[in-house]
Design a protein around this motif. Structure first.
Motif, short mmCIF file in Angstrom:
data_model
loop_
_atom_site.label_atom_id
_atom_site.label_comp_id
_atom_site.label_asym_id
_atom_site.label_seq_id
_atom_site.Cartn_x
_atom_site.Cartn_y
_atom_site.Cartn_z
N ALA A 196 40.71 25.96 76.58
CA ALA A 196 39.74 24.99 76.04
C ALA A 196 39.75 23.78 76.96
CB ALA A 196 40.12 24.59 74.62
N LEU A 197 38.60 23.46 77.52
CA LEU A 197 38.48 22.37 78.49
C LEU A 197 37.69 21.24 77.83
CD1 LEU A 197 38.79 21.38 81.47
CD2 LEU A 197 36.57 22.46 81.91
N PHE A 198 38.40 20.26 77.30
CA PHE A 198 37.78 19.20 76.53
C PHE A 198 37.69 17.91 77.34
CE2 PHE A 198 39.96 21.50 72.88
CZ PHE A 198 38.81 22.14 72.47
N GLY A 199 36.64 17.15 77.11
CA GLY A 199 36.54 15.81 77.65
C GLY A 199 37.29 14.83 76.75
N TYR A 200 38.13 14.00 77.33
CA TYR A 200 38.85 12.99 76.55
C TYR A 200 37.85 12.10 75.82
CZ TYR A 200 41.11 8.51 75.60
OH TYR A 200 41.53 7.35 75.00
#
Length: 449
Positions: A233-237
């Motif tokens: 899962a590649l989430f933006g802070y």
């Protein structure tokens, strides 16, 4: 991608893990409605259960979850006793003919729970709910909490998916977010989980973190790939210091700007796809054989409060302080304050603070937004078949967006509204076009890239 385009579509909008989103919940929905909705769950229905453990033994400054730090176990033990009461109260209100197909322990840090208490919690669920034989049991894991006894307890409760928060392996970035976690710790924890039979490993990675650069992110992605996770899962802070005061510990000057964030996201996605992972929605990646990738290819991808999922249960029951449940009729959220939560479950077993009852118009827009987020578009005929009396409004809105779209984000072909490859990174912004509640100004959100 031109910088101007990124800036144009980076406005703050919801993540759309529900529609309407949580800022639109109100106190008009409470325990009475909750009890009614629980009682309406029918024989043979499938359920998902989410149990929130709102404690950590350290507070990560990037975190936007409902959690609190404790160095003592007594508050955790007291909270678990309340959770046991809520499990019993809910189980008494839900027919035993409904089957639990997924159980997720989230937080906070569920892995700070002592081994015996983990097993007792699972036993409590089993006494009051009917679990399917192939029930997926997933747990959010902090390698800093884990030891052999906890690994054994997680195996004993039947954990099938382990989700490891990594964020970034760079020491400077880790210090800036107060999340010290070495590659070796993470590797050893993953290996210990797999040795005990865990079928699937998920790793969470963040971009847009303080002092994060393209080079540090690339090194982190390379390290993550060496761990061979089944999903990433590649989430933006999400920098929301007005909502989470501890994020004020992160100086805004140390954060990459919107254009740099987008570049980080694009580069990380490129590396994951090059390594053989399939892109799922806006921020997930999975091996082609993973059930999430299969669901995406077959048009069964869904989105709920845990993000993208292949869980097909119509009902999600949230347990614990701040947890949100999703029903055919609407949403219910428990009170977030742990003390008040414990008081309420001790008195009557239910702790609903607020919620939302869905209207037919809400169901239409929830469906369209979910399709945009999961499939990057929707067929007009499909929507018209599902909502024959209401579909015209969203079809008109889709046509209007396309007519005004001078940036090439969308297309209408063969009676379907679709995002182009150029438009897919901005799916949240396009989904917001169909959000009838967004304009009333409730809630502040993170940037869309």
């Amino acid at each position: 991608m031109e910088d101007a385009l990124v800036l144009k579509y980076a406005a703050a909008v919801p993540r759309y893990t529900s529609y309407p989103t949580a800022p639109h919940f109100s106190g008009e929905i409470g325990n009475a409605e909750y009890e009614s909705w629980l009682g309406a769950i029918g024989e043979g229905n499938s359920l998902s259960l989410y149990a929130h453990i709102p404690y950590c033994d350290r507070l990560c400054w990037f975190c936007a979850c409902h959690t609190k730090q404790t160095l003592r176990y007594e508050p955790v033990a007291a909270y678990l006793a309340g959770l046991h009461q809520e499990i019993e109260a809910l189980g008494n209100r839900v027919t035993s003919g409904a089957r639990v197909t997924a159980l997720h322990l989230g937080g906070g840090s569920p892995t700070l729970v002592r081994p015996d208490d983990l097993i007792a919690l699972r036993d409590r669920f089993s006494r009051h709910f009917t679990f399917a034989e192939d029930c997926e049991i997933s747990v959010e894991m902090d390698p800093n909490d884990l030891d052999e006894a906890r690994h054994d307890a997680l195996a004993a409760i039947g954990m099938t998916r382990a989700s490891f928060g990594i964020q970034d392996f760079d020491p400077v970035v880790q210090k800036a977010i107060n999340r010290i976690q070495t590659y070796e710790q993470t590797r050893d924890a993953i290996e210990a989980s797999r040795a005990r039979g865990v079928r699937s490993v998920n790793c969470d990675v963040l971009y847009g973190l303080p002092h994060q650069t393209m080079a540090t992110l690339e090194r982190t992605i390379e390290a993550v790939l060496s761990l061979e996770p089944d999903r990433v899962a590649l989430f933006g802070y999400a920098h929301v210091p007005w909502m989470k005061k501890h994020q004020q510990m992160i100086p805004e000057a140390s954060l990459p700007d919107v254009v740099a964030r987008y570049a980080q996201m694009a580069r990380a996605a490129e590396m994951l796809v090059a390594a053989g992972y399939e892109a799922i929605g806006i921020d997930h990646f999975a091996r082609p054989s993973d059930s999430l990738a299969v669901a995406s290819r077959e048009g069964r991808l869904r989105r709920n409060f845990q993000g993208y999922t292949d869980d097909m249960a119509e009902t999600l029951i949230g347990l614990g302080a701040s947890a949100i449940g999703q029903f055919r009729e609407g949403y219910v959220q428990n009170t977030p304050a742990t003390g008040e939560y414990l008081r309420q479950v001790e008195q009557g077993g239910l702790a609903a603070l607020r919620g939302y009852a869905l209207t037919p118009e809400d169901r239409l827009r929830a469906r369209v937004i979910a399709l945009v987020m999961c499939e990057f578009g929707f067929s007009f005929a499909r929507i018209e078949a599902e909502f024959p009396a209401l579909a015209a409004s969203v079809v008109d809105e889709a046509r209007l967006f396309r007519a005004r779209d001078t940036d090439g984000l969308s297309t209408i072909e063969a009676g379907a509204f679709k995002l182009t490859a150029r438009g897919r990174p901005f799916a949240r912004s396009v989904a917001a076009v169909f959000d009838a509640h967004l304009s009333n100004g409730r809630g502040r959100h993170s940037v869309a890239v």
